[in-house]
Scaffold this motif. Structure first.
Motif, PDB file in Angstrom:
ATOM      1  N   GLU A 210       0.825  -1.222   0.000  1.00 32.37           N
ATOM      2  CA  GLU A 210       0.000   0.000   0.000  1.00 32.37           C
ATOM      3  C   GLU A 210       0.856   1.268   0.000  1.00 32.37           C
ATOM      4  OE1 GLU A 210       0.129  -1.409   4.345  1.00 32.37           O
ATOM      5  OE2 GLU A 210      -0.058  -2.329   2.377  1.00 32.37           O
ATOM      6  N   ARG A 211       2.123   1.125   0.497  1.00 30.46           N
ATOM      7  CA  ARG A 211       3.040   2.280   0.494  1.00 30.46           C
ATOM      8  C   ARG A 211       4.401   1.840  -0.027  1.00 30.46           C
ATOM      9  NH1 ARG A 211       2.279   1.661   5.602  1.00 30.46           N
ATOM     10  NH2 ARG A 211       4.517   1.750   5.964  1.00 30.46           N
ATOM     11  N   LYS A 212       5.028   2.708  -0.765  1.00 33.43           N
ATOM     12  CA  LYS A 212       6.340   2.397  -1.353  1.00 33.43           C
ATOM     13  C   LYS A 212       7.412   2.239  -0.277  1.00 33.43           C
ATOM     14  CE  LYS A 212       9.003   3.665  -5.334  1.00 33.43           C
ATOM     15  NZ  LYS A 212       8.699   3.759  -6.713  1.00 33.43           N
ATOM     16  N   ASP A 213       7.230   2.914   0.871  1.00 36.63           N
ATOM     17  CA  ASP A 213       8.254   2.893   1.918  1.00 36.63           C
ATOM     18  C   ASP A 213       8.006   1.794   2.964  1.00 36.63           C
ATOM     19  OD1 ASP A 213       6.033   3.898   3.190  1.00 36.63           O
ATOM     20  OD2 ASP A 213       7.014   5.673   4.003  1.00 36.63           O
ATOM     21  N   LYS A 214       7.146   0.843   2.653  1.00 38.47           N
ATOM     22  CA  LYS A 214       6.786  -0.177   3.642  1.00 38.47           C
ATOM     23  C   LYS A 214       7.953  -1.108   3.968  1.00 38.47           C
ATOM     24  CE  LYS A 214       3.330  -3.565   4.916  1.00 38.47           C
ATOM     25  NZ  LYS A 214       2.062  -4.218   4.594  1.00 38.47           N
TER      26      LYS A 214
ATOM     27  N   GLU B 256       4.081   0.867  -5.188  1.00 37.59           N
ATOM     28  CA  GLU B 256       2.930   1.353  -4.424  1.00 37.59           C
ATOM     29  C   GLU B 256       1.662   1.025  -5.204  1.00 37.59           C
ATOM     30  OE1 GLU B 256       1.320   5.467  -2.391  1.00 37.59           O
ATOM     31  OE2 GLU B 256       3.469   5.016  -2.451  1.00 37.59           O
ATOM     32  N   ASP B 257       0.703   0.423  -4.524  1.00 39.05           N
ATOM     33  CA  ASP B 257      -0.559   0.026  -5.142  1.00 39.05           C
ATOM     34  C   ASP B 257      -1.175   1.206  -5.888  1.00 39.05           C
ATOM     35  OD1 ASP B 257      -2.553  -1.805  -5.669  1.00 39.05           O
ATOM     36  OD2 ASP B 257      -2.601  -2.507  -3.600  1.00 39.05           O
TER      37      ASP B 257
ATOM     38  N   LYS C  14      -5.550   1.660  -4.529  1.00 39.09           N
ATOM     39  CA  LYS C  14      -5.633   1.285  -3.115  1.00 39.09           C
ATOM     40  C   LYS C  14      -7.064   0.912  -2.741  1.00 39.09           C
ATOM     41  CE  LYS C  14      -1.693   4.049  -1.619  1.00 39.09           C
ATOM     42  NZ  LYS C  14      -1.187   4.359  -2.946  1.00 39.09           N
TER      43      LYS C  14
ATOM     44  N   THR D  30      -1.575  -3.410 -10.534  1.00 39.05           N
ATOM     45  CA  THR D  30      -0.313  -2.681 -10.334  1.00 39.05           C
ATOM     46  C   THR D  30       0.869  -3.496 -10.847  1.00 39.05           C
ATOM     47  OG1 THR D  30      -1.206  -1.522  -8.406  1.00 39.05           O
ATOM     48  CG2 THR D  30       1.201  -1.624  -8.599  1.00 39.05           C
TER      49      THR D  30
END
Length: 196
Positions: A52-56, A66-67, A70, A80
Motif C-alpha cells: 500500500e506504500r512504497k516505503d513499507k 505502491e498500489d 488502493k 499494479t
C-alpha cells in the motif's frame, strides 16, 4: 532452467484474522516474504513487491511498487504488478503463502511457452487459486474495468479470458497435499512454517 520474466508478491491485505501484519512476519532475522522472494529469484529475472506504500519495506533489495488502486484488494495489486512488470507474463503470489514449489511454477511457465493463454491458474476442487497464478499483461484492461465497476472478484474479472486451469490431479503430482496453497490466515496456521 534459464531465469525468465517477472514474479510479483502481493503484500497488501488487512491481516485482520491474524491480528498483525503478515507481510512483516519474520523467520530468524529475515522477513518471510524475503525468503519467498529469494526462492522466486532462482526462477525469475525480476521479483517485485506490491504494497500500500512504497516505503513499507525500506532496506530490502526488491523494488516495492505502491498500489496504484488502493483499497481494491488483490485486483488492485494484480493491476499494479501487470502495469509495472517488464515481461508479458507475470507470476503472482500472496505474501502469506510461504511454501514455494519451484518445480510446479516451472511447469506452469512451460504451458505459456507454446500457447497464447491470458493466464495459467491452478484449480482446487470447485475453486481456483488466483493468487498463485500467471497473468498476461493483455488482462490489464480487464482488471481496470473490474476496478472501475467495483467488481473485484478475480474470477469475474477473468471469466471471459483464455485461461488454462490446471486440474487438481496434475497439481497433486507436484504437491500431493497441496501445501503450496496454504495461507497464513490464523495464528494456528503458523505451524506450516516448520516445513520451511
Amino acid at each position: 532452467m534459464k531465469r525468465l520474466g517477472t514474479a510479483v508478491i502481493l503484500c497488501g491485505g488487512k491481516s485482520s484474522r491474524m491480528g498483525f501484519d503478515k507481510s512483516k512476519l519474520k523467520l530468524g532475522n529475515k522477513l518471510l516474504l524475503e525468503i519467498v522472494a529469494e526462492k522466486l529469484e532462482g526462477l525469475f529475472e525480476e521479483v517485485l513487491l506490491v504494497a500500500e506504500r512504497k516505503d513499507k519495506f525500506v532496506g530490502l533489495k526488491y523494488t516495492v511498487l505502491e498500489d496504484l488502486k488502493k483499497e481494491y484488494g488483490p485486483a488492485g495489486g494484480i493491476y499494479t504488478g501487470l502495469k509495472h512488470a517488464s515481461s508479458q507474463y507475470v507470476f503472482f503470489l500472496a505474501c502469506d503463502m510461504p511454501i514455494v514449489n519451484i518445480e510446479y511454477i516451472e511447469s506452469m511457465m512451460e504451458n505459456l511457452r507454446h500457447n497464447d493463454y491470458d493466464g495459467v491458474i491452478p484449480r482446487r476442487n470447485n475453486w481456483v487459486e488466483p493468487l498463485h497464478a500467471f497473468y498476461s499483461q493483455s488482462l490489464i484492461g480487464d482488471f481496470e474495468k473490474g476496478i472501475m465497476e467495483n467488481n473485484l472478484v478475480l474470477y469475474d474479472i477473468i471469466r471471459n479470458s483464455n485461461i488454462l486451469y490446471i486440474p487438481e490431479e496434475v497439481t497433486k503430482e507436484y504437491d500431493p497435499n497441496m501445501e503450496m496453497f496454504c495461507n497464513l490466515n490464523y495464528v494456528d496456521d503458523l505451524k506450516i512454517l516448520e516445513k520451511i
